[in-house]
Structures are given as C-alpha cells and as structure tokens.
Design a protein around this motif. Sequence first.
Motif, PDB file in Angstrom:
ATOM      1  N   UNK A 117     -25.802  -1.893 -34.324  1.00 61.31           N
ATOM      2  CA  UNK A 117     -25.010  -2.014 -33.035  1.00 61.31           C
ATOM      3  C   UNK A 117     -24.239  -3.499 -32.928  1.00 61.31           C
ATOM      4  N   UNK A 118     -24.957  -4.612 -33.463  1.00 58.21           N
ATOM      5  CA  UNK A 118     -24.307  -5.947 -33.133  1.00 58.21           C
ATOM      6  C   UNK A 118     -24.942  -6.572 -31.887  1.00 58.21           C
ATOM      7  N   UNK A 119     -25.927  -5.688 -31.307  1.00 59.94           N
ATOM      8  CA  UNK A 119     -26.798  -5.984 -30.153  1.00 59.94           C
ATOM      9  C   UNK A 119     -28.271  -6.614 -30.516  1.00 59.94           C
ATOM     10  N   UNK A 120     -28.700  -7.622 -30.688  1.00 59.81           N
ATOM     11  CA  UNK A 120     -29.996  -8.050 -31.346  1.00 59.81           C
ATOM     12  C   UNK A 120     -31.167  -7.343 -30.259  1.00 59.81           C
ATOM     13  N   UNK A 121     -30.813  -6.923 -29.297  1.00 59.84           N
ATOM     14  CA  UNK A 121     -31.788  -6.258 -28.284  1.00 59.84           C
ATOM     15  C   UNK A 121     -31.977  -4.849 -28.803  1.00 59.84           C
ATOM     16  N   UNK A 122     -31.058  -4.156 -29.228  1.00 60.96           N
ATOM     17  CA  UNK A 122     -30.730  -2.906 -29.437  1.00 60.96           C
ATOM     18  C   UNK A 122     -30.092  -2.685 -30.833  1.00 60.96           C
ATOM     19  N   UNK A 123     -30.523  -3.344 -32.097  1.00 59.27           N
ATOM     20  CA  UNK A 123     -29.819  -3.345 -33.176  1.00 59.27           C
ATOM     21  C   UNK A 123     -29.053  -1.985 -33.788  1.00 59.27           C
ATOM     22  N   UNK A 124     -30.030  -1.002 -33.754  1.00 53.99           N
ATOM     23  CA  UNK A 124     -29.351   0.104 -34.749  1.00 53.99           C
ATOM     24  C   UNK A 124     -29.273   1.292 -33.746  1.00 53.99           C
ATOM     25  N   UNK A 125     -28.003   1.979 -33.870  1.00 52.22           N
ATOM     26  CA  UNK A 125     -27.743   3.109 -33.085  1.00 52.22           C
ATOM     27  C   UNK A 125     -28.647   4.129 -33.142  1.00 52.22           C
ATOM     28  N   UNK A 126     -28.979   4.865 -32.147  1.00 51.93           N
ATOM     29  CA  UNK A 126     -29.654   6.113 -31.991  1.00 51.93           C
ATOM     30  C   UNK A 126     -29.290   7.086 -32.948  1.00 51.93           C
ATOM     31  N   UNK A 127     -30.038   7.945 -33.519  1.00 53.12           N
ATOM     32  CA  UNK A 127     -29.793   8.625 -34.812  1.00 53.12           C
ATOM     33  C   UNK A 127     -28.388   9.546 -34.572  1.00 53.12           C
ATOM     34  N   UNK A 128     -28.467  10.098 -33.564  1.00 54.50           N
ATOM     35  CA  UNK A 128     -27.457  11.355 -33.124  1.00 54.50           C
ATOM     36  C   UNK A 128     -26.216  10.667 -33.058  1.00 54.50           C
ATOM     37  N   UNK A 129     -25.929   9.534 -32.681  1.00 54.50           N
ATOM     38  CA  UNK A 129     -24.987   8.598 -32.271  1.00 54.50           C
ATOM     39  C   UNK A 129     -24.331   8.167 -33.817  1.00 54.50           C
ATOM     40  N   UNK A 130     -25.356   7.754 -34.768  1.00 57.54           N
ATOM     41  CA  UNK A 130     -25.137   7.187 -35.840  1.00 57.54           C
ATOM     42  C   UNK A 130     -24.507   8.305 -36.812  1.00 57.54           C
ATOM     43  N   UNK A 131     -25.060   9.398 -36.495  1.00 55.64           N
ATOM     44  CA  UNK A 131     -24.579  10.496 -37.501  1.00 55.64           C
ATOM     45  C   UNK A 131     -23.207  11.014 -37.031  1.00 55.64           C
ATOM     46  N   UNK A 132     -23.007  10.865 -35.810  1.00 56.19           N
ATOM     47  CA  UNK A 132     -21.677  11.181 -35.331  1.00 56.19           C
ATOM     48  C   UNK A 132     -20.595  10.360 -35.663  1.00 56.19           C
ATOM     49  N   UNK A 133     -21.057   9.138 -35.638  1.00 52.82           N
ATOM     50  CA  UNK A 133     -19.975   7.797 -36.022  1.00 52.82           C
ATOM     51  C   UNK A 133     -19.608   8.216 -37.572  1.00 52.82           C
ATOM     52  N   UNK A 134     -20.864   8.452 -38.372  1.00 52.88           N
ATOM     53  CA  UNK A 134     -20.330   8.729 -39.797  1.00 52.88           C
ATOM     54  C   UNK A 134     -19.385  10.121 -40.004  1.00 52.88           C
ATOM     55  N   UNK A 135     -19.846  10.962 -39.212  1.00 50.02           N
ATOM     56  CA  UNK A 135     -19.105  12.158 -39.155  1.00 50.02           C
ATOM     57  C   UNK A 135     -17.448  12.013 -38.733  1.00 50.02           C
ATOM     58  N   UNK A 136     -17.171  11.174 -37.815  1.00 51.29           N
ATOM     59  CA  UNK A 136     -16.093  10.745 -37.218  1.00 51.29           C
ATOM     60  C   UNK A 136     -15.110   9.778 -38.444  1.00 51.29           C
ATOM     61  N   UNK A 137     -15.980   9.026 -38.869  1.00 52.61           N
ATOM     62  CA  UNK A 137     -15.441   8.041 -39.918  1.00 52.61           C
ATOM     63  C   UNK A 137     -14.794   8.882 -41.466  1.00 52.61           C
ATOM     64  N   UNK A 138     -15.724   9.880 -41.605  1.00 46.15           N
ATOM     65  CA  UNK A 138     -15.550  10.735 -42.733  1.00 46.15           C
ATOM     66  C   UNK A 138     -14.244  11.557 -42.441  1.00 46.15           C
ATOM     67  N   UNK A 139     -14.207  12.191 -41.463  1.00 44.47           N
ATOM     68  CA  UNK A 139     -12.968  12.981 -41.255  1.00 44.47           C
ATOM     69  C   UNK A 139     -11.770  12.469 -41.318  1.00 44.47           C
ATOM     70  N   UNK A 140     -11.709  11.192 -40.867  1.00 43.99           N
ATOM     71  CA  UNK A 140     -10.489  10.063 -40.886  1.00 43.99           C
ATOM     72  C   UNK A 140     -10.333   9.818 -42.572  1.00 43.99           C
ATOM     73  N   UNK A 141     -11.317   9.278 -43.191  1.00 46.26           N
ATOM     74  CA  UNK A 141     -11.140   9.128 -44.528  1.00 46.26           C
ATOM     75  C   UNK A 141     -10.543  10.177 -45.485  1.00 46.26           C
ATOM     76  N   UNK A 142     -10.940  11.462 -45.032  1.00 47.46           N
ATOM     77  CA  UNK A 142     -10.744  12.616 -45.925  1.00 47.46           C
ATOM     78  C   UNK A 142      -9.480  13.126 -45.691  1.00 47.46           C
ATOM     79  N   UNK A 143      -8.846  12.780 -44.440  1.00 42.49           N
ATOM     80  CA  UNK A 143      -7.525  13.261 -43.823  1.00 42.49           C
ATOM     81  C   UNK A 143      -6.525  12.431 -44.422  1.00 42.49           C
ATOM     82  N   UNK A 144      -6.646  11.154 -45.017  1.00 41.96           N
ATOM     83  CA  UNK A 144      -5.840  10.321 -45.251  1.00 41.96           C
ATOM     84  C   UNK A 144      -5.118  10.839 -46.350  1.00 41.96           C
ATOM     85  N   UNK A 145      -3.766  10.250 -46.665  1.00 40.41           N
ATOM     86  CA  UNK A 145      -2.737  10.889 -47.633  1.00 40.41           C
ATOM     87  C   UNK A 145      -3.125  10.341 -49.212  1.00 40.41           C
TER      88      UNK A 145
END
Length: 277
Positions: A117-145
């Motif tokens: 996360x970049x936040x030393x007090x809460x350094x890792x995204x919660x599991x579900x949010x972390x997965x959603x972030x990868x899913x969104x990134x993959x959707x963009x990555x795999x839609x590119x020309x």
Amino acid sequence: MHSQAEKASTFRALHERPGAFVIPNPWDVGTARMLAAAGFEALATTSLGVANGLGRADSKVTRDEVIANCRAIAAATDLPVNADLENGFAHAPEDAAVAIRLAAEAGAVGGSIEDATGDAKDPIYDFDLAVARVRAAAAVAHSLPVPFLLTARAENLLHGRNDMADTIRRLQAYQEAGADVLYAPGLRTLVEVREVVAAIRRPFNVVTGWLDPDITAADLAEAGAKRISVGGALSRLALAAFAGAARAMKEQGSFAWMRDMMAISDLRRMFGTGAPA
C-alpha cells in the motif's frame, strides 16, 4: 529498430522457453545500453534506481517520473522492457490499472503491480482488494493493441509478514485473476523458491536481493524460477563505487580509484553496440 510488437513477442518467448533468464535492471539510457551490449535479452526498470538517481532519501518516485524513465529505457535499445510500476500509484483497482496503459504507451511490453500500500501502518492491501487490483490490471494489459505481460507481486515478505502460506495464497489468487507472471520478493533460500514454484502455474520471477549471493542463475533455474531480476542492486553497486572514490579523495587525498575506471573507448563501444539498430 524493433517494433513494440516484435519486442512483445520476444519477451513472451523468453517466458515460454526452457530454463531461466536474467532480466537486469538499468536506471537510465546509458546503463540500458551497456546491459544490451553485454548480451542480455530483456531489461526491467527499477523505481529504486530512479529514486537513487534523483537523490531521494525516502526512495519515493511519482508515476510521471517512473513512466518517463520507462519511456527513455524502452527507446534506448531493441530489447523488451518490463516496467516496475510499484502499486500502480493508486489504491482503487481501476486507477492503479491506468499505470499499465501508460507503461505500454511508453514502450514497455510488460510491467508489475504489487500489493503493498505504501503505508507503513497498513503495508499490504486486504486480500479481496489486492485480487481486484490484479484483475483490473490484467483486464487493461490484455486489452492493449500490443500484448503486455502482467506481473503480480505479493509483498508480504518485505513488510514483516513472514507468512508463506498467505503469500502463496495471494500468488494463486493473482494467477486466477489474470496475472501472466508471479513474483514474491524477499525469498531467501532455494527451498522457499521451490515451495512457491510448486504451488503456482505461471512463470515465477525471483529477485536476488535477499538471497545468498553465492546462489547462481543455474541454481535458481533448477529450483524452477523462470525470470531472475536484481532490482536496485546494480544502482546501489554503482553508488557504492562512487561513494568509495569520494571518501578516498576527501579523507586520504587519493585518486587510486582511477585505476578501476572503464576506458572511454569501451564506454563508447558499449553505448554504440547497445543502441537500437
């Protein structure tokens, strides 16, 4: 000069062939061309290297700075480039995924997004949010020309969460969310590398920074790693030599370090050999 599509094809082929390959991390045009001249087959940017070059005591960089560095390195050689995009410089999945598109527009054919996360007090995204972030990134990555290889990073081990079971659970979830390559920085032994590789079905990137330096690329390949990077280590090595020479001049009045300089002719040869055809 090779097209971005040609670089993308080359990059994917490196992940599909037997064995492992080393993907070193330049931090500017000169170091990119030197690595290309040395015979490496792909390059990866390093946000730490960028921060070091900018003299940032906190090692922080902005998205614009990272993308500008990516653009310069991607244009510097004919090699495929993977971009270190940290956490996408945003928390929300769709906002973080924008960094994937920007890296592709800058000439990269791959890039990584991490769950720190970049936040030393809460350094890792919660599991579900972390997965959603990868899913969104993959959707963009795999839609590119031009095909873009997405690497998903599980950062537990770098932030005091020495939970291998959760790290593997995250990597498996990122795999199902669409990541093409998986990465868990902070592994320290070949046993740990083998444990992770046995639990996933995607190419695995190992960064050497926390490993015994005597472990070789052949050892990591035998353990199942596909891609071997060094992060900001080359930048730190170069700065160590610079700092040592500075101390010698200031404290001893010594210029003996000049014996270790690279010849100008060798620099010019490497810069020319590594430049795009």
